[in-house]
Design a protein around this motif. Sequence first.
Motif, PDB file in Angstrom:
ATOM      1  N   ASN A 176       0.829  -1.204   0.000  1.00  0.00           N
ATOM      2  CA  ASN A 176       0.000   0.000   0.000  1.00  0.00           C
ATOM      3  C   ASN A 176       0.870   1.263   0.000  1.00  0.00           C
ATOM      4  N   GLY A 177       0.509   2.211  -0.853  1.00  0.00           N
ATOM      5  CA  GLY A 177       1.202   3.491  -0.873  1.00  0.00           C
ATOM      6  C   GLY A 177       2.659   3.409  -1.270  1.00  0.00           C
ATOM      7  N   PHE A 178       3.015   2.441  -2.076  1.00  0.00           N
ATOM      8  CA  PHE A 178       4.426   2.274  -2.429  1.00  0.00           C
ATOM      9  C   PHE A 178       4.945   3.464  -3.246  1.00  0.00           C
ATOM     10  N   LYS A 179       4.103   4.043  -4.088  1.00  0.00           N
ATOM     11  CA  LYS A 179       4.522   5.216  -4.868  1.00  0.00           C
ATOM     12  C   LYS A 179       4.889   6.376  -3.951  1.00  0.00           C
ATOM     13  N   LEU A 180       4.146   6.510  -2.853  1.00  0.00           N
ATOM     14  CA  LEU A 180       4.427   7.581  -1.899  1.00  0.00           C
ATOM     15  C   LEU A 180       5.796   7.383  -1.244  1.00  0.00           C
ATOM     16  N   ILE A 181       6.152   6.131  -0.979  1.00  0.00           N
ATOM     17  CA  ILE A 181       7.467   5.835  -0.411  1.00  0.00           C
ATOM     18  C   ILE A 181       8.560   6.261  -1.386  1.00  0.00           C
ATOM     19  N   ASN A 182       8.395   5.884  -2.650  1.00  0.00           N
ATOM     20  CA  ASN A 182       9.380   6.279  -3.665  1.00  0.00           C
ATOM     21  C   ASN A 182       9.443   7.790  -3.837  1.00  0.00           C
ATOM     22  N   ASP A 183       8.292   8.449  -3.823  1.00  0.00           N
ATOM     23  CA  ASP A 183       8.257   9.901  -4.012  1.00  0.00           C
ATOM     24  C   ASP A 183       8.920  10.629  -2.848  1.00  0.00           C
ATOM     25  N   ASN A 184       8.694  10.147  -1.633  1.00  0.00           N
ATOM     26  CA  ASN A 184       9.221  10.827  -0.451  1.00  0.00           C
ATOM     27  C   ASN A 184      10.698  10.552  -0.203  1.00  0.00           C
ATOM     28  N   VAL A 189      15.259   3.706  -1.323  1.00  0.00           N
ATOM     29  CA  VAL A 189      14.518   3.254  -0.145  1.00  0.00           C
ATOM     30  C   VAL A 189      13.421   2.280  -0.557  1.00  0.00           C
ATOM     31  N   GLY A 190      12.752   2.600  -1.672  1.00  0.00           N
ATOM     32  CA  GLY A 190      11.719   1.688  -2.167  1.00  0.00           C
ATOM     33  C   GLY A 190      12.267   0.304  -2.457  1.00  0.00           C
TER      34      GLY A 190
END
Length: 301
Positions: A176-184, A189-190
Amino acid sequence: MKTDITIYLLEDNSDDIYLFKQIVNADDSCRYITVDFASVTSLQKSLEYIIPDLLVIDLNISESLGLQTLKDVKEISQDLPIIVLTGSDETLGLQAIKLGAQDYLLKDEVSTHSLKRAISYARERSVLYAALEELAIKDKLTDLYNRAAFDHRLENFEADYVRYQRSYAAILFDINGFKLINDNYGHGVGDIILQQVAHRLKMFNRASDFICRFGGDEFLLIAPSVTCAESLTEIIENKRAIIDDKYALKSPDNELITVDVSIAIGGAIRGLDAKSPYDLVQAADKNMYADKGNKSISKCW
């Protein structure tokens, strides 16, 4: 100390069996244990209990002739190295190698030296092929199996279902929310998150299960012998408990960060939720996205 090498010999001619055993026993450097079989069926039964070091097969036996014999043995050989024996037809031997045999020998030219060379070559070539195949079917980032390996393994599970009615389940995982992890935090880190999730899925697994990286941040598990919704739910909740967690890691700036990871999971059972392997994966995917709709986006801080 002599090395023990176990050979399963597929041969239905008693004279040829005797000559083969005489030839291998003349090699003083190894101790050969040769077990002969007159049919592919009897060979298959023995392979279910004891795995030899290699197979030596005569392409022409009473129940099967030519390359069909090799094809039948390949289906049951569990990737064991195979040496084929043929008459004087070298073309047939070369065709056998193209179909997956490691080497071939002409019956009239078999000697202790040539057989020893063929056995050594076949075993070495088999190990090399296995290593190359492993590289081709593994995902480099996570060290899980890849999509190509999944396609092949799914065929095996489906064959068991068709032949023996052995039900199996497909379970899809999505972070869940993996794109947000990459963006932040960036893709570095992703990637670490993907590796850690993959490691947990790999470590807490039944020996009979198959797990792969299905693509992006999706993973897929094939679980055999799952016959009811209760068993499937138990597996899903067990995986959720293993994966959903706070993951501590270092950012590219060498700062300690914590990422709250949760996964969406969906599963389906062959024969109960789907009538084909394709429908099975589609059903699992649909259930996964239904689960995702009930989850909040992962938080990072």
